[in-house]
Design an enzyme around this catalytic site. Structure first.
Site, mmCIF file in Angstrom:
data_model
loop_
_atom_site.group_PDB
_atom_site.id
_atom_site.type_symbol
_atom_site.label_atom_id
_atom_site.label_comp_id
_atom_site.label_asym_id
_atom_site.label_seq_id
_atom_site.Cartn_x
_atom_site.Cartn_y
_atom_site.Cartn_z
ATOM 1 C CB SER A 154 -47.259 -70.625 23.637
ATOM 2 O OG SER A 154 -47.773 -69.514 22.526
ATOM 3 C CE LYS A 156 -45.600 -57.711 30.161
ATOM 4 N NZ LYS A 156 -46.041 -58.687 29.208
ATOM 5 C CD GLU A 180 -35.666 -62.124 22.003
ATOM 6 O OE1 GLU A 180 -36.170 -62.343 23.393
ATOM 7 O OE2 GLU A 180 -34.594 -61.710 21.614
ATOM 8 C CD GLU A 225 -41.579 -58.725 27.337
ATOM 9 O OE1 GLU A 225 -42.647 -60.142 26.916
ATOM 10 O OE2 GLU A 225 -42.711 -57.873 27.698
ATOM 11 C CB CYS A 267 -48.216 -63.311 28.356
ATOM 12 S SG CYS A 267 -49.504 -64.547 29.769
ATOM 13 C CD GLU A 292 -48.066 -71.402 19.793
ATOM 14 O OE1 GLU A 292 -47.317 -71.869 20.542
ATOM 15 O OE2 GLU A 292 -47.807 -70.245 20.656
ATOM 16 C CD GLU A 329 -51.066 -68.031 25.614
ATOM 17 O OE1 GLU A 329 -49.990 -67.933 25.453
ATOM 18 O OE2 GLU A 329 -51.438 -67.463 26.145
ATOM 19 C CB CYS A 372 -50.596 -58.469 35.895
ATOM 20 S SG CYS A 372 -49.679 -59.466 34.723
#
Length: 579
Positions: free
Chosen positions: A321, A360, A368, A363, A301, A284, A281, A506
């Site tokens: 990102s 999560k 993908e 996710e 994230c 990037e 990241e 978190c």
């Protein structure tokens, strides 16, 4: 108007600031008044009536959670009449509530159960139990909704609609027939729900619980799979709390021991993949700055934030990102680099994550995320689920010896650890970006301007003469405020923005033990203490495991292999709003 007010509660003289509620005044002198709809982090609702009290000179009972104190007021909270009233309220709740305590996920931590015990409800019920007979909604991979157990306290509605501003829940009908449901009769998975789990955190009973996936782990173990588990940064701070220890207790290596005793063959530190996220990241971000790419760049994230952006702000997806979350970076690394290095067939690896986060679960099921050629992460469980697994196995967590993480993904850096707190991703990135950008050593590693629990934090960071504007946002309510202002033209000169869906980041995630703001503050202090005092490496790019994986496998950040395994793209989910 006087600053302080003196009153009498149950014969005890109490002096509190003017405007204090009777409930707060009673709490200040350790007088307990039962409540159900009240929550310390939410606005007063006063709809359960469990906290009613008698005030001398007043004919009507008043709700202690909403009624302000007055000079000379005389209050009684525990008369036989009040106990009778509260028991009658419980009887009315029971008349709609299935008596399934033994099989309920909230058994032992249910506030309704606690109040019933306090009021000694060991007697026959006054009213016949008439279940709503509504189907349990298990459509969401993250949250299970059982409307039959709902006590209509509306704490979940406040969490979803006012704090998070997602608006996936609402009240329907009136009086005895009132229910809290997703709008228009939809299942939760078909709504704008982003799986953050803050409704679960707010619910006092078993009406909203975490979708339990522990049976999948047992099945994988019984089938002979190799179990590999990654442990998120905040878990080492909250698992001991989930098992009855003090809030903020850090139990990193006892946790590894417990996981080994549960049958996991490999236990890895997700601080490693947090460091990996920073490498990708951060690179990037520098690439976008140097090449005139889309700025500001938004962190990616947090899966609940990503889904929130896809649903409500799809036009802004180019700002996200492309770096995967630490969980989803670790998944393909385990099934490619680690599998090859150790001669293991990746088809025989069952990859698990233990996270503070209910999103999560959603996710790791995104279609993908199979860049390893397999499902990158097979199963994600929360801190609450892991706590139940440890208890079920009869493990005495408090007395466990310490065991290190398995290599090559052992102890990560302090930069990876502070991912657990709001502002942590930003600070971790700045530690690496500064040194890569300037070629100089950063003397002071703490970026205090991005720390703290303000909903939106803004800062200007000096990269050796180059000023870079950044922002940190936590909770989806504040995220919506930021994004609305962003679309109106504000914050356009910023380079980098960190988003976390849950209040506090978190460490306040929906899969943690039930939280309050006080608990979030204590947990956060533990996170930063680990970074500054307990972890030997504090920068992602200096972590030995990170150096090794780039040397042996990835080559460099943003390489072709890194792009394939560690980066992703996003989709618009705006159609769900119109459906």
């Amino acid at each position: 108007m006087p600053e302080n007010v003196t009153l009498t509660i149950n014969g005890q003289t109490v002096t509190v600031p003017a405007g204090t509620t009777i409930l707060k005044a009673a709490e200040s002198v350790n007088i307990h008044i039962p409540t159900l709809c009240n929550h310390p982090d939410q606005a007063v609702k006063a709809n359960c009536r469990m906290c009613v009290v008698e005030i001398e000179g007043q004919r009507l009972l008043q709700s202690a959670c909403s009624f302000p104190v007055a000079e000379g007021m005389v209050v009684r909270t525990n008369t036989p009449h009040l106990i009778h009233i509260r028991r009658n309220i419980l009887d009315l709740i029971y008349s709609h509530h299935p008596l399934e305590c033994l099989t309920c996920q909230r058994n032992g931590s249910c506030e309704l159960q606690n109040v019933a015990a306090e009021l000694n409800m060991g007697r026959d019920l006054e009213y016949a139990v008439e279940s709503r007979n509504m189907p349990k909604d298990t459509s969401s991979p993250s949250i299970v909704r059982d409307p039959n157990k709902c006590i209509v306290c509306c704490r979940c509605v406040t969490a979803c609609n006012d704090v998070q501003r997602v608006r996936a829940l609402a009240k329907e009908n009136r009086g005895y027939k009132t229910v809290v449901v997703p709008p228009y009769g939809k299942k939760l998975a078909d709504t704008v729900c982003v799986n953050c789990g803050q409704c679960v955190q707010a619910c006092p009973v078993g009406a909203l619980t975490i979708h339990d996936d522990t049976s999948r782990i047992y099945e994988a173990y019984d089938s002979g799979k190799i179990l590999a588990i990654q442990v998120a940064p905040s878990v080492r701070t909250t698992i001991a709390e989930a098992l009855g220890e003090d809030v903020g207790t850090v139990s990193t290596f006892r946790l590894v021991t417990a996981l080994k005793q549960l049958g996991f063959h490999y236990v890895f530190d997700s601080d490693f993949s947090a460091d990996l996220t920073i490498m990708e990241e951060g690179s990037e971000l520098l690439h976008r700055i140097k090449t005139g790419g889309v700025l500001p760049m938004f962190t990616s994230c947090c899966p609940a934030w990503v889904k929130f952006c896809e649903t409500f702000y799809p036009k802004e997806l180019p700002h996200l990102s492309s770096a995967k979350s630490p969980q989803q970076m670790f998944g393909p690394v385990i099934k490619t680099y680690f599998a090859e290095k150790n001669g293991i067939d990746p088809a025989n690896i069952f990859s698990v994550s233990v996270m503070p986060c209910t999103a999560k679960k959603f996710e790791c099921q995104r279609p993908e995320f199979n860049s390893s050629g397999y499902r990158d992460v097979d199963c994600s469980i929360t801190v609450q689920e892991l706590g139940r697994m440890i208890r079920a196995a009869g493990i005495d967590f408090a007395s466990l010896p310490e065991t290190p993480f398995d290599n090559p993904f052992g102890l990560g850096s302090g930069a990876g650890e502070i991912f657990a707190a709001t502002g942590g991703v930003m600070e971790a990135a700045l530690r690496t970006v500064y040194e890569v950008y300037t070629g100089k050593t950063l003397e002071a590693l703490e970026f205090h301007s991005v720390r703290g629990l303000d909903g939106i934090k803004e800062a200007v960071i000096d990269l050796d003469g180059t000023e870079v504007k950044v922002a940190v946002v936590h909770s989806l309510g504040k995220t919506r405020e930021f994004m609305d202002r962003f679309q109106a033209g504000e914050f356009r000169d910023y380079a980098f923005v960190e988003f976390m869906a849950c209040p506090g980041g978190c460490i306040g995630g929906g899969g943690n033990p039930i939280r309050t703001w006080d608990k979030v503050k204590t947990r956060t202090e533990s996170v930063y203490k680990q970074d500054s005092e307990q972890l030997p490496v504090r920068k992602s790019h200096e972590q030995e495991g990170i150096k090794l994986i780039y040397k042996e496998y990835l080559g460099e950040p943003l390489s072709e292999r890194s792009e394939h395994l560690l980066h992703t793209s996003y989709i618009s989910r705006a159609d769900i709003i119109r459906s």
